[in-house]
Enzyme design. Structure first.
Site, mmCIF file in Angstrom:
data_model
loop_
_atom_site.group_PDB
_atom_site.id
_atom_site.type_symbol
_atom_site.label_atom_id
_atom_site.label_comp_id
_atom_site.label_asym_id
_atom_site.label_seq_id
_atom_site.Cartn_x
_atom_site.Cartn_y
_atom_site.Cartn_z
ATOM 1 N N ASP A 20 -92.369 76.880 93.923
ATOM 2 C CA ASP A 20 -91.916 78.259 93.734
ATOM 3 C C ASP A 20 -92.055 78.976 95.075
ATOM 4 O OD1 ASP A 20 -91.096 80.655 92.452
ATOM 5 O OD2 ASP A 20 -93.170 81.284 92.200
ATOM 6 N N SER A 21 -91.462 80.152 95.168
ATOM 7 C CA SER A 21 -91.613 80.956 96.381
ATOM 8 C C SER A 21 -93.074 81.335 96.599
ATOM 9 C CB SER A 21 -90.787 82.235 96.255
ATOM 10 O OG SER A 21 -91.272 83.001 95.178
ATOM 11 N N TYR A 52 -88.574 85.440 97.612
ATOM 12 C CA TYR A 52 -87.220 84.920 97.847
ATOM 13 C C TYR A 52 -86.142 85.886 97.337
ATOM 14 C CZ TYR A 52 -88.684 79.988 98.722
ATOM 15 O OH TYR A 52 -89.200 78.823 99.230
ATOM 16 N N GLY A 53 -86.528 86.703 96.364
ATOM 17 C CA GLY A 53 -85.550 87.453 95.573
ATOM 18 C C GLY A 53 -84.590 88.328 96.338
ATOM 19 N N CYS A 84 -88.741 78.251 89.918
ATOM 20 C CA CYS A 84 -88.318 79.515 90.516
ATOM 21 C C CYS A 84 -86.870 79.755 90.114
ATOM 22 C CB CYS A 84 -88.445 79.409 92.034
ATOM 23 S SG CYS A 84 -87.840 80.860 92.921
ATOM 24 N N ASN A 85 -86.645 80.838 89.395
ATOM 25 C CA ASN A 85 -85.273 81.146 88.956
ATOM 26 C C ASN A 85 -84.364 81.405 90.146
ATOM 27 O OD1 ASN A 85 -85.413 81.850 85.757
ATOM 28 N ND2 ASN A 85 -87.333 82.312 86.778
ATOM 29 N N THR A 86 -84.909 82.075 91.169
ATOM 30 C CA THR A 86 -84.094 82.461 92.324
ATOM 31 C C THR A 86 -83.642 81.220 93.104
ATOM 32 O OG1 THR A 86 -85.499 84.425 92.447
ATOM 33 C CG2 THR A 86 -84.042 84.022 94.310
ATOM 34 N N CYS A 208 -88.159 85.756 85.962
ATOM 35 C CA CYS A 208 -88.788 85.398 87.232
ATOM 36 C C CYS A 208 -90.190 84.922 86.887
ATOM 37 C CB CYS A 208 -88.842 86.628 88.142
ATOM 38 S SG CYS A 208 -89.906 86.411 89.591
ATOM 39 N N THR A 209 -90.563 83.783 87.448
ATOM 40 C CA THR A 209 -91.842 83.186 87.034
ATOM 41 C C THR A 209 -93.044 84.042 87.435
ATOM 42 O OG1 THR A 209 -91.732 81.787 89.017
ATOM 43 C CG2 THR A 209 -91.003 80.816 86.943
ATOM 44 N N HIS A 210 -92.879 84.892 88.422
ATOM 45 C CA HIS A 210 -93.986 85.779 88.807
ATOM 46 C C HIS A 210 -94.325 86.791 87.705
ATOM 47 C CE1 HIS A 210 -93.411 84.364 92.920
ATOM 48 N NE2 HIS A 210 -94.478 85.035 93.277
HETATM 49 N N1 DGL Z 1 -90.736 83.399 91.150
HETATM 50 C C1 DGL Z 1 -89.409 83.451 91.582
HETATM 51 C C2 DGL Z 1 -88.383 83.455 90.473
HETATM 52 O O1 DGL Z 1 -88.654 82.908 89.410
HETATM 53 C C3 DGL Z 1 -89.009 84.296 92.741
HETATM 54 C C4 DGL Z 1 -89.747 85.536 93.068
HETATM 55 C C5 DGL Z 1 -89.431 85.943 94.487
HETATM 56 O O2 DGL Z 1 -89.877 85.216 95.366
HETATM 57 O O3 DGL Z 1 -88.726 86.940 94.691
HETATM 58 O O4 DGL Z 1 -87.297 83.926 90.635
#
Ligand code: DGL
Length: 294
Positions: A20-21, A52-53, A84-86, A208-210
C-alpha cells in the site's frame, strides 16, 4: 513502464506480498492473516511516497511497478495483493501484463456489495481523488447505473492525516487525530444526510484502505445505523481462491517460524511503522524494517 521478462518459479513456501502507499493496507493484511493463517506475508508500506491519492496516475503506476519488481526480486513472493485502491485503479492492468505468471489481487471500492445491502438505495463512497477519477471506477459506477443512488466524495488529505495520526501512540486527541475528525466531518457533511430513513445514505463504502483507521471518527458522525463496507475479508477470500487454483497454498502441516511468518517493511519511518504495528495491530516491532525501493 518496464516489462518483467523472466518468469520466476513460484512455490507454496514463498511469501505473499502485500503493498500500500502506507499503513492503510495493514487492515487488509489483518484480514489476509485471519483467512490464511498458514501463509507467510511480506507487507510493504511506501510511506516515503504516501499519499498516492493526489499524485497522479503516472507516479502511482511507476511506484506500483517498482515495488512489484522489488518484492519479486528480493522477497521472492508467490502472489501479490495490491492493498491500495488508488494503485489498483492506476496500475493493476499494467502489472498484470508485465507479470502474467504472478497471481495478483487488486482492490476496488465495494460498490456491488453495498448496492446489495442498502435498504434506502442511497450509498456513499469515500475514496481518494485518484481512485474516483479513474476509468476503472467510472466503469464500475456505470455498471450500476439505475440500481442505486451513489454519492461519491473524494477525501483530499484524509489518508495523509491518517498516516500522521497513526504515527502517534499517545492516548487522547493528538493534533493529527483532530485533523482526521475535522476532515471526516467536512467530507461527510458534503455528501448529505446519513441514516436509515428514506432518502438517507444508509451504507458507506470505505474506498481507501486508510479510512478503516478513521472508523471511530466516521461512526461518531454517521450514527449507529449506517453500515460500513470495506474489502478486507472478500479480498482475503479471493486470494485464497487464486492460490488454491494455482496450487500455491502453503501446507498446513509445515509450521511457520515466527521470524519468517511476517515481515513489515517501509520506505518511510521505521518508528512510525513500529508504532502502528504495536499500538494498532498488536504486532511486535521486531518484524518491522526500513528498506529502500528506488
Ligand atoms: N490506501 C490507499 C487507497 O486505498 C491510498 C491512500 C493514499 O495514499 O492516498 O487508495
Amino acid at each position: 513502464m518496464k516489462g518483467h521478462t523472466d518468469a520466476m518459479t513460484l512455490a507454496p513456501e514463498q511469501p505473499i506480498g502485500v503493498f500500500d502507499s502506507g499503513v492503510g493496507g495493514l487492515s487488509v493484511l489483518q484480514a489476509l492473516r485471519t483467512e490464511l493463517p498458514h501463509e507467510r506475508f511480506v507487507y510493504l508500506a511506501d510511506s516515503a511516497n504516501a499519499p498516492y491519492g493526489e499524485r497522479g496516475d503516472a507516479f502511482v503506476a511507476a511506484r506500483t511497478h517498482a515495488i512489484t519488481q522489488y518484492l519479486r526480486d528480493v522477497h521472492h513472493i508467490k502472489a501479490l495483493v495490491v492493498a491500495c485502491n488508488t494503485a489498483t485503479a492506476a496500475a493493476i492492468h499494467e502489472v498484470r501484463s508485465s507479470h502474467p505468471d504472478l497471481p495478483l489481487v487488486g482492490l476496488e471500492p465495494a460498490l456491488k456489495p453495498a448496492v446489495a445491502r442498502s435498504k434506502t438505495g442511497r450509498i456513499g463512497v469515500i475514496a481518494t481523488r485518484g481512485t474516483l477519477s479513474s476509468a476503472k471506477f467510472g466503469k464500475l459506477l456505470a455498471s450500476l447505473a439505475g440500481e442505486a443512488d451513489i454519492v461519491v466524495q473524494a477525501c483530499d488529505g484524509l489518508a495523509h492525516a491518517i498516516e500522521r495520526a497513526t504515527a502517534c501512540s499517545q492516548p487522547g486527541m493528538p493534533p493529527h487525530a483532530l485533523e482526521v475528525r475535522t476532515l471526516c466531518d467536512r467530507y461527510l457533511k458534503a455528501m448529505g444526510s446519513f441514516g436509515v430513513e428514506k432518502g438517507q445514505i444508509d451504507t458507506l463504502v470505505l474506498g481507501c484502505t486508510h479510512y478503516i483507521f478513521a472508523r471511530d471518527a466516521l461512526r461518531a458522525l454517521v450514527g449507529p445505523g449506517v453500515q460500513f463496507i470495506d474489502t478486507g475479508a472478500p479480498v482475503a477470500r479471493q486470494t485464497r481462491r487464486l492460490l488454491q487454483t494455482a496450487g500455491l497454498l502453503h501446507s498446513e502441516d509445515i509450521p511457520l517460524s515466527r521470524e519468517t511468518a511476517l515481515q513489515l517493511l517501509t520506505t518511510g519511518s521505521l518508528a512510525h511503522l513500529q508504532t502502528v504495528a504495536q499500538h494498532w495491530l498488536q504486532l511486535p516491532s521486531s518484524c518491522c524494517a526500513a528498506v529502500v525501493v528506488p
